[in-house]
Design an enzyme around this catalytic site. Sequence first.
Site, PDB file in Angstrom:
ATOM      1  N   THR A  16       0.768  -1.053  -0.010  1.00 19.32           N
ATOM      2  CA  THR A  16      -0.219   0.115  -0.003  1.00 19.32           C
ATOM      3  C   THR A  16       0.900   1.339   0.079  1.00 19.32           C
ATOM      4  O   THR A  16       2.005   1.356   0.421  1.00 19.32           O
ATOM      5  CB  THR A  16      -0.977   0.065   1.183  1.00 19.32           C
ATOM      6  OG1 THR A  16      -0.317   0.260   2.410  1.00 19.32           O
ATOM      7  CG2 THR A  16      -1.717  -1.516   1.322  1.00 19.32           C
ATOM      8  N   GLY A  17       0.454   2.357  -0.531  1.00 20.28           N
ATOM      9  CA  GLY A  17       1.076   3.473  -0.649  1.00 20.28           C
ATOM     10  C   GLY A  17       2.611   3.181  -1.415  1.00 20.28           C
ATOM     11  O   GLY A  17       3.521   3.715  -1.524  1.00 20.28           O
ATOM     12  N   GLY A  18       2.235   2.319  -2.550  1.00 23.94           N
ATOM     13  CA  GLY A  18       3.418   1.939  -3.581  1.00 23.94           C
ATOM     14  C   GLY A  18       3.776   2.647  -4.689  1.00 23.94           C
ATOM     15  O   GLY A  18       4.290   2.256  -5.565  1.00 23.94           O
ATOM     16  N   ILE A  22       8.987   5.430  -0.193  1.00 25.73           N
ATOM     17  CA  ILE A  22       9.427   3.985   0.266  1.00 25.73           C
ATOM     18  C   ILE A  22       8.733   2.745  -0.435  1.00 25.73           C
ATOM     19  O   ILE A  22       9.102   1.718  -0.781  1.00 25.73           O
ATOM     20  CB  ILE A  22       9.381   4.010   1.981  1.00 25.73           C
ATOM     21  CG1 ILE A  22      10.088   4.931   2.528  1.00 25.73           C
ATOM     22  CG2 ILE A  22       9.490   2.503   2.338  1.00 25.73           C
ATOM     23  CD1 ILE A  22      10.064   5.158   3.976  1.00 25.73           C
ATOM     24  N   GLY A  23       7.217   2.870  -0.468  1.00 26.73           N
ATOM     25  CA  GLY A  23       6.497   2.112  -1.173  1.00 26.73           C
ATOM     26  C   GLY A  23       6.933   1.740  -2.582  1.00 26.73           C
ATOM     27  O   GLY A  23       7.225   0.576  -2.855  1.00 26.73           O
ATOM     28  N   TYR A 154       0.641  12.325  14.295  1.00 28.06           N
ATOM     29  CA  TYR A 154       1.304  11.400  13.486  1.00 28.06           C
ATOM     30  C   TYR A 154       2.046  10.495  14.358  1.00 28.06           C
ATOM     31  O   TYR A 154       1.912   9.051  14.131  1.00 28.06           O
ATOM     32  CB  TYR A 154       2.342  12.420  12.659  1.00 28.06           C
ATOM     33  CG  TYR A 154       3.293  11.594  11.760  1.00 28.06           C
ATOM     34  CD1 TYR A 154       2.459  10.744  10.582  1.00 28.06           C
ATOM     35  CD2 TYR A 154       4.656  11.055  11.984  1.00 28.06           C
ATOM     36  CE1 TYR A 154       3.557  10.062   9.576  1.00 28.06           C
ATOM     37  CE2 TYR A 154       5.329  10.473  11.370  1.00 28.06           C
ATOM     38  CZ  TYR A 154       4.735   9.825  10.086  1.00 28.06           C
ATOM     39  OH  TYR A 154       5.532   9.048   9.456  1.00 28.06           O
TER      40      TYR A 154
END
Length: 253
Positions: A16-18, A22-23, A154
């Site tokens: 996810t968040g790719g 980083i993803g 956060y």
Amino acid sequence: MTETAAKLRNKVAVITGGSSGIGLATAQLFAEQGARVAITGRNQAALDQAVAQIGHGALAVAGDVANVADLDRLFATVHQQLGAVDVLIVNAASYVLAPLADFTESMFDRVSNVNFKGTFFTVQKALPYLRDGASVVLTSSTVAEKGVPNHAAYAATKAATRSLARSFSAELLPRRIRVNVLTPGPVDTPVFESVTASKEEAEAAKAGMGQFAPVKRVATAREIAQASLYLATDDSSFMLGSELLIDGGIRTL
């Protein structure tokens, strides 16, 4: 790399968040290591660009991890096109910073819905599609263990992520599903541009953040991806409910 040397040969990995940061680096590395990779994110154009960078037949499914219906669709699509999931990297995050006095309810909801609710339900919705013995990696942050101005919401969501890995691992023991946490320090990703007004400010913020680390720099996304690869494979078979800290020494020095 030879096919036999690939650490994720024929494994199905969902990230996810790719589509960036980083993803994306993780998706690229996993694909190089033989995985059949699926990524998700909210921006279709960014996903299309990411798929072109990843190559190796990567699959992109647009969706919001804060929306459980989107998560249902994500895993159903992955299962239909790629098969059962061997590795799940829960990386999508919202980075919202402001002083406590100025933090609004909508800001709180945005960061909480993605980082906490999104993490919880990403794993829950993946359960019917995860193979027994799968590896799940949740992405936290070193600020989860520190007091940093403007980071209260956060940091709290990232502390919740660390807690979830313990509880999930205990509950999933009968299926031998390992849930671990990857905890980076500051990383060179587009997030700096999202919280500053210009590229120059972003570079200055990045340089300033790097000074917090004893190594005096921020990490590359590839360095974090390499750590994620360790947690994703049998190299880390004796780790569960645990944390891999890769922060340039911030927490301990």
